[in-house]
Design a protein around this motif. Structure first.
Motif, PDB file in Angstrom:
ATOM      1  N   UNK A 210       0.816  -1.208   0.000  1.00 40.69           N
ATOM      2  CA  UNK A 210       0.000   0.000   0.000  1.00 40.69           C
ATOM      3  C   UNK A 210       0.851   1.260   0.000  1.00 40.69           C
ATOM      4  N   UNK A 211       0.179   2.404  -0.086  1.00 40.29           N
ATOM      5  CA  UNK A 211       0.867   3.691  -0.116  1.00 40.29           C
ATOM      6  C   UNK A 211       0.636   4.442   1.188  1.00 40.29           C
ATOM      7  N   UNK A 212       1.588   5.278   1.553  1.00 41.95           N
ATOM      8  CA  UNK A 212       1.447   6.119   2.734  1.00 41.95           C
ATOM      9  C   UNK A 212       1.711   7.567   2.334  1.00 41.95           C
ATOM     10  N   UNK A 213       1.342   8.486   3.203  1.00 44.29           N
ATOM     11  CA  UNK A 213       1.587   9.901   2.946  1.00 44.29           C
ATOM     12  C   UNK A 213       2.777  10.368   3.771  1.00 44.29           C
ATOM     13  N   UNK A 214       3.295  11.539   3.437  1.00 43.21           N
ATOM     14  CA  UNK A 214       4.467  12.052   4.132  1.00 43.21           C
ATOM     15  C   UNK A 214       4.426  13.570   4.153  1.00 43.21           C
ATOM     16  N   UNK A 215       5.328  14.168   4.928  1.00 50.71           N
ATOM     17  CA  UNK A 215       5.437  15.624   5.042  1.00 50.71           C
ATOM     18  C   UNK A 215       6.884  16.025   4.779  1.00 50.71           C
TER      19      UNK A 215
END
Length: 358
Positions: free
Chosen positions: A294-299
């Motif tokens: 799966x994909x994750x988000x980041x900052x």
């Protein structure tokens, strides 16, 4: 003789149990009350049923009104959200165009290609070709142009223009970043950029070449890189590709960071997924695919992670995590695939990230 007296005793009247009598009275009253209530219930059943139907109808009407109001509210919120996103995108496009309009126009015919070693791995830039050279009567520059296969790709062209606009806004970051010197064809699908070119060496080459680098020199390099990141983040931008191959040190010890072509302006309405961000060995865990694909988000904190890895490299003079040895087979440093696999899982990432590297 007088009248003959009778020997029989007088007959007494039966005495009733006062409690039983009271109980019978109460039972009669209860029976009468029940009958009265049953009669009243029967008489008012139709009225109660009518009132119940009325209340149910009113409740259904109220529920329908509430649902309608909620739908209107959701629709209004969606319209507002869409308007905010649209206006934000329009503002971003306007800001990009403003920045591009301020870029110095360069005649590509004045560019003189200088053959030689290019201190960039062209595999890191699949969309663009990079050529070192000089502008006529000007400084050394790196000419960056989209490869032929991508010139018709509007998404790639727009991303390239956005990157150039960010470079223009950064304006060299007070000497900590490679500066955008100029550009041409910015109104076309074939924009060309000319970026300041450092004739020194990458930080990786510097650390290999200068084995006797002092801690004072290393601290200076670390501070300059940190300042470059501050300039980038102050503009609400993520670098997204920080590594020792994006840091340059010239012969005089000046340190500059190449902003690269993966910078991204942070927008409140956007989520940033982890595809195509950083090299596996330099990428923060959140920029990698999860264990289940799966994909994750980041900052922008991913840039701080990259800075931390560069600081470790200043100590070890080697790639990140090369001090970690495989636990099976021949004792060699773990490869990129194993680094990525360990970073994907919390239970293996934390021990690796906290392991001593000295």
């Amino acid at each position: 003789m007088g009248a003959e007296q009778s020997n029989e005793a007088p007959t007494s009247k039966p005495v009733l149990d006062p409690y039983k009598e009271r109980i019978r009275e109460l039972e009669r009253e209860l029976k009468e009350t029940k009958a009265k209530l049953e009669k009243e219930k029967h008489e008012r059943a139709a009225e109660v049923e009518a009132l119940t139907r009325l209340h149910e109808t009113e409740l259904e009407l109220y529920a329908a009104q509430v649902a309608g109001a909620r739908r209107l509210g959701d629709a209004a919120a969606a319209r507002i959200d869409a308007d905010v996103q649209r206006l934000t995108k329009e503002r971003a496009m306007y800001l990009m165009q403003q920045r591009l309009n301020s870029v110095m126009e360069v005649d590509d015919a004045t560019f003189e290609y200088i053959p030689g070693l290019l201190d960039f791995d062209e595999r890191d830039f699949p969309f663009a070709s990079l050529k070192p050279g000089r502008l006529q009567d000007g400084p050394h520059v790196l000419r960056i142009r989209l490869k032929k296969d991508f010139k018709g790709n509007q998404e790639v062209v727009l991303r390239f223009k956005k990157t150039l606009a960010i470079m223009q806004a950064l304006n060299g970051g007070d000497g900590t970043l490679l500066r955008l010197i100029g550009a041409c064809n910015l109104d076309s699908d074939d924009p060309i950029a000319y970026v300041e070119y450092v004739t020194g060496m990458t930080l990786s080459a510097y650390l290999m070449d200068k084995q006797d680098a002092t801690w004072s020199e290393k601290l200076h390099i670390a501070v300059q890189i940190a300042k470059a990141i501050v300039h980038i983040h102050n503009l609400a931008v993520m670098h997204r590709d920080l590594s020792w191959s994006r840091v340059y040190v010239d012969a005089k010890g000046h340190v500059k960071v190449f902003a690269g072509l993966k910078m991204r302006q942070v927008q409140a309405y956007e989520s940033y997924l982890n595809s195509g961000v950083s090299e596996a060995r330099w990428g923060a865990p959140e920029t990698l695919m999860t264990a289940d694909g799966g994909a994750t988000t980041y900052t922008d904190k991913i840039d701080i992670f990259g800075l931390g890895l560069i600081l470790i490299s200043l100590v070890t003079r080697d790639l990140p995590f090369t001090y970690i040895v495989k636990t099976t087979g021949r004792p060699t440093s773990i490869d990129d695939n194993l680094v990525a696999a360990k970073l994907k899982k919390r239970e293996t990432a934390i021990p690796m990230l906290t392991q001593s590297f000295d």
